[in-house]
Design a protein around this motif. Structure first.
Motif, short mmCIF file in Angstrom:
data_model
loop_
_atom_site.label_atom_id
_atom_site.label_comp_id
_atom_site.label_asym_id
_atom_site.label_seq_id
_atom_site.Cartn_x
_atom_site.Cartn_y
_atom_site.Cartn_z
N GLN A 308 -23.59 5.48 -28.28
CA GLN A 308 -23.52 6.81 -28.90
C GLN A 308 -24.25 6.85 -30.23
O GLN A 308 -24.84 7.88 -30.58
CB GLN A 308 -22.06 7.21 -29.10
N SER A 311 -27.74 7.61 -29.28
CA SER A 311 -27.94 8.80 -28.45
C SER A 311 -27.76 10.08 -29.25
O SER A 311 -28.32 11.12 -28.89
CB SER A 311 -26.97 8.79 -27.26
N ALA A 360 -35.45 11.50 -28.17
CA ALA A 360 -34.70 11.11 -26.97
C ALA A 360 -35.57 10.31 -26.01
O ALA A 360 -35.12 9.33 -25.41
CB ALA A 360 -34.15 12.35 -26.28
N ALA A 364 -34.69 6.50 -24.95
CA ALA A 364 -34.46 6.22 -23.54
C ALA A 364 -35.47 5.19 -23.02
O ALA A 364 -35.14 4.32 -22.20
CB ALA A 364 -34.54 7.50 -22.72
N LEU A 388 -27.38 3.89 -22.33
CA LEU A 388 -28.13 4.60 -23.37
C LEU A 388 -29.28 5.41 -22.78
O LEU A 388 -29.57 6.51 -23.26
CB LEU A 388 -28.66 3.61 -24.41
N ALA A 392 -29.00 9.21 -23.82
CA ALA A 392 -30.03 9.72 -24.72
C ALA A 392 -30.59 11.04 -24.20
O ALA A 392 -30.82 11.99 -24.97
CB ALA A 392 -31.14 8.69 -24.88
N SER A 454 -23.61 13.78 -19.44
CA SER A 454 -24.98 14.31 -19.53
C SER A 454 -25.19 15.49 -18.60
O SER A 454 -25.85 16.48 -18.97
CB SER A 454 -25.98 13.19 -19.20
#
Length: 552
Positions: A308, A311, A360, A364, A388, A392, A454
């Motif tokens: 986190q 992200s 992001a 990622a 992650l 992300a 997500s």
């Protein structure tokens, strides 16, 4: 304390401090925007946002240092423990801070000349009383809360950090008064100073108690309380306490304003922590069922918190966009200039989209390497890398949701903004409840939680974007969406093939990934000379006459 921002707060980096993701800066921004709509007014709004955004970036840096320091001192299980404590108290702290800063800032910025100090004093009394009640209530409920999240062993540090709720309840209105008076340098100075105090305090507390043979988690909590206790008198020297007199809202009217604001902030901050807290509950329950020690679930939570931390970066970095976008939209709507509303919305969301794709996409792309670069525990990067990658992208959706919510709030649609946060909380909770407890204990629970979270955030992001498009008459050009998605996809595809070459190489690889992303946007025509002109406008630098002619 982190700088307040429209829409949303507080990510893991900042859960241990007053909430960053809030509408807290809105009142001051709106007040600033009340001046005539001129290029200088837009520059003032932009510069004010940039000043506080600078402090926010500093606070993010301190927050990262704190998280990495605690993981190194406490180990994976201890890091999971303190993360549980900070996540739980952070929900309440963020609401306290957001409502106090926005409420006091609004009261101070709208008070007639000569009544500002009285308005501040009256609202400060309300917040001090609320802080006492909430702090006491949290301390009494700490044991029940700890058990509910599957971590009864963190009840003692939870009771201790109840003192932070009280201290933040005093500190936040002091900062709100500075915000309402547009004393942004003082506000930013407090943000930076507190970030340093909190990082040093928590690290020193954990280190000392560990050396004495005690609990590092309890020591970090003690350092947290100490830092909050130190910043309050420092803030008092900058803000004062106002003075009694006729001015400001009545207690009843003021509480009437704070109520709806608090409900929206509760939804927002639950959204930031719902997946973590539900994972904590289900992992703790499953560990107990299997006869494992409490540290087994702490280990899992340590991995997820590490994920986190990175992200949430897109959301945190986008708050500077909100500082600029919010007051400009509010003023344009107040002047009934719908073409400007559409123009500002389109430009603001596009900037947010490009920044989100860059951050992001890069995270990622290099997910396992990023975690390996940052954390001492090998389990975090070994098991957290795939998590992650997913989270992300999911938090990229959350970042755009935050910008959409801030824009809706600026356009006078606060209820719609809060409703989207509440909807996201419900969908994230539903996904975690359905998916997480059905997975075997271990890293699979982490990945399932990240996927369900997500998906939920992506769905709400789309709904909020549609609502903003209807309200503002614009969102972002479909071709821009396609270009950003393509650029991010290319970045992730290439980054996944990057080998581990050492920690220093990760920094180089991150720059390469960012350059690749920007290169794709330049080649596809998404980024050009117009973007430089926009940056210069926000910074207040005059354009050359030739540039204006060519753009015309």
């Amino acid at each position: 304390m982190p700088s307040p921002a429209p829409s949303a707060k507080k990510p893991p980096v900042q859960e241990a401090a007053p909430a960053p993701a809030t509408n807290a800066n809105a009142p001051a921004a709106s007040g600033a925007a009340a001046a005539p709509s001129t290029p200088s007014a837009a520059r003032t709004a932009g510069r004010g946002g940039l000043a506080i955004a600078f402090a926010k970036v500093s606070f993010i840096v301190f927050g990262f240092a704190q998280q990495l320091l605690l993981e190194g001192l406490l180990g994976q299980a201890g890091y999971g423990q303190i993360s549980r404590v900070l996540a739980i108290v952070g929900v309440l702290n963020n609401v306290v801070v957001a409502t106090a800063i926005q409420g006091v800032s609004r009261a101070v910025s709208t008070a007639p000349e000569g009544h500002v100090d009285a308005a501040f004093a009256r609202t400060l009394r309300v917040h001090v009383a609320l802080a006492v009640v909430l702090s006491l209530g949290f301390a009494l409920a700490a044991g029940t809360i700890a058990t509910a999240v599957g971590a009864p062993h963190v009840a003692t540090p939870l009771r201790l950090v109840a003192a932070v709720v009280l201290l933040y309840g005093v500190y936040a209105p002091l900062v709100g008064s500075l915000n309402g008076r547009r004393r942004f340098l003082d506000q930013a100075g407090l943000d930076v100073g507190y970030g340093l105090l909190r990082t040093v305090g928590m690290g020193a507390g954990a280190f000392v108690l560990l050396r004495l043979g005690g609990s590092g988690t309890l020591g970090a909590a003690m350092g947290f309380v100490t830092a909050a206790a130190l910043i309050v008198p420092i803030a008092l020297t900058r803000s004062g306490v106002g003075h009694a007199g006729a001015g400001g809202p009545s207690a009843r009217d003021y509480l009437g304003f704070l109520g709806p604001l608090a409900l929206g902030q509760i939804a927002l901050n639950l959204l930031l922590q719902t997946d973590f807290l539900l994972l904590s509950r289900f992992a703790g329950q499953e560990a107990g069922r299997l006869g494992l020690a409490a540290s087994a679930s702490d280990d899992l939570l340590g991995i997820y918190r590490g994920v986190q931390l990175f992200s949430f970066l897109p959301y945190q970095l986008l708050m500077s966009v909100s500082f600029v976008l919010f007051p400009m939209l509010a003023r344009a709507r107040a002047e009934r200039s719908e073409p400007l509303v559409a123009e500002y919305t389109r430009a603001g969301v596009r900037i947010a989209l490009v920044v989100t794709g860059a951050v992001a996409g890069t995270i990622a792309a290099l997910a396992p390497h990023v975690l390996r670069f940052a954390y001492k525990s090998s389990a975090i990067w070994e098991h957290g890398g795939p998590v992650l990658r997913v989270l992300a992208i999911g938090m990229g959706s959350f970042a755009i949701l935050g910008i959409s919510s801030a824009a809706l709030t600026g356009l006078g649609r606060e209820r719609a903004s809060a409703a989207f946060n509440a909807l996201a909380v419900c969908l994230v909770a539903l996904g975690c409840v359905v998916v997480t407890p059905r997975l075997p204990f271990g890293p699979t629970m982490l990945l399932g939680t990240a996927i369900s979270t997500s998906i939920a955030l992506g769905l709400v992001c789309v709904v909020a974007a549609i609502a903003l498009r209807r309200e503002a008459g614009a969102f972002v050009a479909p071709l821009s969406l396609v270009r950003v998605f393509v650029a991010a996809g290319v970045t992730v595809a290439v980054g996944m093939r990057m080998p581990w070459l050492g920690k220093l190489a990760v920094l180089v690889e991150a720059h390469v990934m960012g350059a690749l992303y920007l290169a794709v946007l330049v080649v596809t025509g998404e980024i050009g000379k117009k973007d430089l002109s926009l940056v210069l406008k926000v910074l207040g630098k005059p354009e050359r006459a030739g540039d204006r002619v060519r753009r015309t």
